[in-house]
Design an enzyme around this catalytic site. Structure first.
Site, PDB file in Angstrom:
ATOM      1  N   THR A   1       4.349   2.471   5.398  1.00  0.00           N
ATOM      2  CA  THR A   1       2.673   1.909   5.729  1.00  0.00           C
ATOM      3  C   THR A   1       2.014   2.964   6.402  1.00  0.00           C
ATOM      4  O   THR A   1       2.480   3.357   7.703  1.00  0.00           O
ATOM      5  CB  THR A   1       2.573   0.574   6.104  1.00  0.00           C
ATOM      6  OG1 THR A   1       1.643   0.080   6.601  1.00  0.00           O
ATOM      7  CG2 THR A   1       3.561  -0.310   6.335  1.00  0.00           C
TER       8      THR A   1
ATOM      9  N   ARG B   1      -5.958  -2.538   9.072  1.00  0.00           N
ATOM     10  CA  ARG B   1      -6.009  -4.301   8.965  1.00  0.00           C
ATOM     11  C   ARG B   1      -6.383  -3.977  10.330  1.00  0.00           C
ATOM     12  O   ARG B   1      -7.484  -3.806  10.686  1.00  0.00           O
ATOM     13  CB  ARG B   1      -5.100  -4.252   7.962  1.00  0.00           C
ATOM     14  CG  ARG B   1      -5.268  -3.551   6.281  1.00  0.00           C
ATOM     15  CD  ARG B   1      -4.325  -4.841   5.912  1.00  0.00           C
ATOM     16  NE  ARG B   1      -2.904  -4.613   6.520  1.00  0.00           N
ATOM     17  CZ  ARG B   1      -1.720  -5.515   5.436  1.00  0.00           C
ATOM     18  NH1 ARG B   1      -2.090  -6.050   4.313  1.00  0.00           N
ATOM     19  NH2 ARG B   1      -0.619  -5.104   5.806  1.00  0.00           N
TER      20      ARG B   1
ATOM     21  N   ARG C   1       1.093  -4.543  -5.614  1.00  0.00           N
ATOM     22  CA  ARG C   1       0.527  -5.967  -5.069  1.00  0.00           C
ATOM     23  C   ARG C   1       0.829  -7.733  -6.248  1.00  0.00           C
ATOM     24  O   ARG C   1       0.265  -6.955  -7.160  1.00  0.00           O
ATOM     25  CB  ARG C   1      -0.235  -6.499  -4.373  1.00  0.00           C
ATOM     26  CG  ARG C   1      -0.855  -5.076  -3.544  1.00  0.00           C
ATOM     27  CD  ARG C   1      -1.863  -5.352  -2.430  1.00  0.00           C
ATOM     28  NE  ARG C   1      -2.696  -4.655  -1.348  1.00  0.00           N
ATOM     29  CZ  ARG C   1      -1.844  -3.500  -0.720  1.00  0.00           C
ATOM     30  NH1 ARG C   1      -0.267  -4.243   0.156  1.00  0.00           N
ATOM     31  NH2 ARG C   1      -2.096  -2.563   0.163  1.00  0.00           N
TER      32      ARG C   1
ATOM     33  N   ASP D   1      -0.368   1.960   8.684  1.00  0.00           N
ATOM     34  CA  ASP D   1      -1.231   0.856   9.921  1.00  0.00           C
ATOM     35  C   ASP D   1      -0.003   0.873  11.373  1.00  0.00           C
ATOM     36  O   ASP D   1      -0.389   0.632  11.511  1.00  0.00           O
ATOM     37  CB  ASP D   1      -1.129   0.054   9.116  1.00  0.00           C
ATOM     38  CG  ASP D   1      -2.115  -0.428   7.695  1.00  0.00           C
ATOM     39  OD1 ASP D   1      -2.750   0.310   7.337  1.00  0.00           O
ATOM     40  OD2 ASP D   1      -2.270  -1.630   7.183  1.00  0.00           O
TER      41      ASP D   1
ATOM     42  N   ASP E   1       2.403  -1.145  12.019  1.00  0.00           N
ATOM     43  CA  ASP E   1       1.809  -2.647  12.449  1.00  0.00           C
ATOM     44  C   ASP E   1       3.755  -3.286  12.553  1.00  0.00           C
ATOM     45  O   ASP E   1       3.381  -4.690  12.452  1.00  0.00           O
ATOM     46  CB  ASP E   1       0.980  -2.830  11.549  1.00  0.00           C
ATOM     47  CG  ASP E   1       1.317  -3.244   9.722  1.00  0.00           C
ATOM     48  OD1 ASP E   1       2.282  -2.425   9.875  1.00  0.00           O
ATOM     49  OD2 ASP E   1       1.192  -3.434   9.097  1.00  0.00           O
TER      50      ASP E   1
ATOM     51  N   GLY F   1       0.502  -1.075   0.340  1.00  0.00           N
ATOM     52  CA  GLY F   1       0.083   0.375  -0.232  1.00  0.00           C
ATOM     53  C   GLY F   1       0.590   1.193  -0.298  1.00  0.00           C
ATOM     54  O   GLY F   1       1.784   1.241   0.587  1.00  0.00           O
TER      55      GLY F   1
ATOM     56  N   ASP G   1       5.059  -5.282   5.762  1.00  0.00           N
ATOM     57  CA  ASP G   1       5.773  -6.240   5.953  1.00  0.00           C
ATOM     58  C   ASP G   1       5.950  -7.229   5.129  1.00  0.00           C
ATOM     59  O   ASP G   1       6.968  -7.812   4.831  1.00  0.00           O
ATOM     60  CB  ASP G   1       5.125  -7.015   7.681  1.00  0.00           C
ATOM     61  CG  ASP G   1       3.279  -7.177   7.612  1.00  0.00           C
ATOM     62  OD1 ASP G   1       2.511  -6.012   6.395  1.00  0.00           O
ATOM     63  OD2 ASP G   1       2.830  -8.222   7.947  1.00  0.00           O
TER      64      ASP G   1
HETATM   65  P1  ATP Z   1       0.449  -2.585   2.927  1.00  0.00           P
HETATM   66  O1  ATP Z   1       1.659  -3.172   5.257  1.00  0.00           O
HETATM   67  O2  ATP Z   1       0.488  -1.146   3.487  1.00  0.00           O
HETATM   68  O3  ATP Z   1      -0.304  -3.419   3.310  1.00  0.00           O
HETATM   69  P2  ATP Z   1       2.672  -4.588   2.916  1.00  0.00           P
HETATM   70  O4  ATP Z   1       4.014  -4.368   1.794  1.00  0.00           O
HETATM   71  O5  ATP Z   1       2.528  -5.406   3.990  1.00  0.00           O
HETATM   72  O6  ATP Z   1       2.199  -3.021   2.647  1.00  0.00           O
HETATM   73  P3  ATP Z   1       1.291  -7.198   1.442  1.00  0.00           P
HETATM   74  O7  ATP Z   1       0.365  -6.366  -0.084  1.00  0.00           O
HETATM   75  O8  ATP Z   1       1.958  -7.236   1.929  1.00  0.00           O
HETATM   76  O9  ATP Z   1       1.755  -5.158   1.421  1.00  0.00           O
HETATM   77  O10 ATP Z   1       3.043  -7.253  -0.109  1.00  0.00           O
HETATM   78  C1  ATP Z   1       3.752  -6.317  -0.736  1.00  0.00           C
HETATM   79  C2  ATP Z   1       3.883  -7.966  -1.937  1.00  0.00           C
HETATM   80  O11 ATP Z   1       5.202  -8.048  -1.000  1.00  0.00           O
HETATM   81  C3  ATP Z   1       3.297  -8.863  -2.447  1.00  0.00           C
HETATM   82  O12 ATP Z   1       2.003  -8.331  -3.023  1.00  0.00           O
HETATM   83  C4  ATP Z   1       4.365  -9.244  -2.683  1.00  0.00           C
HETATM   84  O13 ATP Z   1       4.794  -8.714  -4.073  1.00  0.00           O
HETATM   85  C5  ATP Z   1       5.336  -9.057  -1.789  1.00  0.00           C
HETATM   86  N1  ATP Z   1       5.301 -10.240  -0.336  1.00  0.00           N
HETATM   87  C6  ATP Z   1       4.267 -10.488   0.530  1.00  0.00           C
HETATM   88  N2  ATP Z   1       4.677 -11.090   1.406  1.00  0.00           N
HETATM   89  C7  ATP Z   1       6.075 -12.171   0.415  1.00  0.00           C
HETATM   90  C8  ATP Z   1       6.632 -13.122   0.553  1.00  0.00           C
HETATM   91  N3  ATP Z   1       6.280 -14.237   1.791  1.00  0.00           N
HETATM   92  N4  ATP Z   1       7.434 -14.189  -0.064  1.00  0.00           N
HETATM   93  C9  ATP Z   1       7.701 -13.044  -1.182  1.00  0.00           C
HETATM   94  N5  ATP Z   1       7.390 -11.447  -1.476  1.00  0.00           N
HETATM   95  C10 ATP Z   1       6.510 -11.934  -1.097  1.00  0.00           C
END
Ligand code: ATP
Length: 320
Positions: free
Chosen positions: A126, A172, A72, A128, A130, A11, A103
């Site tokens: 982020t 979230r 994503r 959040d 979190d 995000g 994360d």
């Molecule tokens: P936000 O907290 O704003 O949602 P985020 O980084 O946690 O941000 P996610 O959608 O959970 O958002 O993760 C972003 C991208 O990171 C995913 O779309 C994917 O491409 C990659 N990703 C997430 N988990 C994994 C994993 N276990 N292994 C490899 N890539 C990952």
């Protein structure tokens, strides 16, 4: 280290652009080249690289969103996707990578570092808040300020009509946006995923505040519990006062970053590049007790976020 890559993932959050600027300018200061990778891991896999110069990052420190755009990317969860990502980094002779995201994005960074040996540094971006290892993530402060602005306006109209406002905020599974915006706006009640709520208790607090002369109530509900519409419907069935739901929504994700977020962005970006310069990878940067810190990615992503019960108690004592 001669050439680094930089991407934003997950995000978007206010302050990501300011962090991009800091990474690019610091890298250039140390004589390195920087390639921006558009659309997060999707652009890494699909080879969407753009060279970033000193002037490529002019006039963005004050802008919300991310100049590199974000996505994503499910492919990054697969071995094939990960191998393609590494092949693209090799093709462009990228020696190190900076990932700005939450994360999930850090888990992707962990895979690149741990399994494929790509020195990678994570910057927490982020709204959040979190992530346990850092006191604040980039974008959280701005998002809370956006909530405050809206709650202030809601208070005006709710007081005039003697209503109850139920305000849904993001986060979230994390209640931090609700907790901070609740305390700072003077909300009477906050409903967060970390603490079970009892509707009878909510009604009792409202009645007590009205008996003491209050003309309106603000209830901040974290999206991880339920929607403002759902909560307002349940509350309306058990209270005589008029309840109005408001979902703040994606407005929280945009807007010009606050001073606090710009300062974090400047320091996180600078620290990330300094670590890569020293040949250090596989770390995330953060802030703890007002100091910029770095930590092993694996350790950071395995820490469980703890709710600040002390702040919650503070709210209980001062909001009535
Ligand atoms: P936000 O907290 O704003 O949602 P985020 O980084 O946690 O941000 P996610 O959608 O959970 O958002 O993760 C972003 C991208 O990171 C995913 O779309 C994917 O491409 C990659 N990703 C997430 N988990 C994994 C994993 N276990 N292994 C490899 N890539 C990952």
């Amino acid at each position: 280290m001669k050439r680094i890559g930089l991407l934003t993932s997950g995000g978007d959050a206010p302050g990501m652009n300011a962090a991009i600027r800091s990474v690019v300018r610091t890298a250039i200061y140390f004589g390195m080249e920087v390639y921006g990778i558009e659309r997060g891991y999707a652009g890494l896999i699909d080879d969407e690289f753009v060279p970033l110069e000193m002037r490529s990052v002019s006039d963005i420190v004050q802008r919300g969103g991310t100049k590199l755009r974000t996505a994503r990317c499910l492919e990054m969860l697969t071995k094939e996707g990960q191998k393609q990502a590494v092949a693209t980094l090799d093709k462009h002779k990228i020696d190190g990578l900076v990932v700005i995201g939450g994360d999930g994005s850090f888990r992707g960074a962990k895979v690149l570092s741990e399994e494929y040996g790509v020195p990678t540094i994570g910057i927490p971006g982020t709204i959040d808040n979190d992530l346990q290892y850092t006191d604040y993530t980039l974008g959280f402060d701005t998002a809370v300020n956006t909530c405050l602005d809206i709650i202030n306006k809601l208070r005006d109209t709710m007081t005039s009509h003697e209503r109850i406002s139920v305000v849904e905020v993001m986060g979230r599974h994390c209640g931090d946006i609700a907790l901070y915006s609740g305390i700072a706006s003077g909300a009477e009640i906050i409903i967060v995923p970390e603490i079970n709520f009892d509707m009878e208790d909510v009604v009792m607090k409202i009645n007590r505040s009205r008996a003491s002369g209050k003309h309106s109530n603000i209830i901040v509900v974290a999206e991880g519990v339920m929607s403002a519409d759902q909560f307002a419907k349940q509350l309306q069935e058990v209270t005589e006062y008029t309840v109005r739901p408001t979902c703040i929504g994606h407005v929280q994700r945009g807007g010009s970053p606050s001073m606090a977020d710009r300062m974090l962005a400047a320091q996180f970006g600078n620290k990330a590049v300094r670590l890569l310069c020293e040949g250090i990878g596989n770390r995330v940067v953060g802030i703890h007790k007002n100091e910029i810190i770095d930590m092993d990615i694996i350790e950071a992503v395995s820490m469980k976020k703890q709710f600040n019960y002390e702040l919650y108690e503070t709210l209980q004592m001062i909001s009535m």
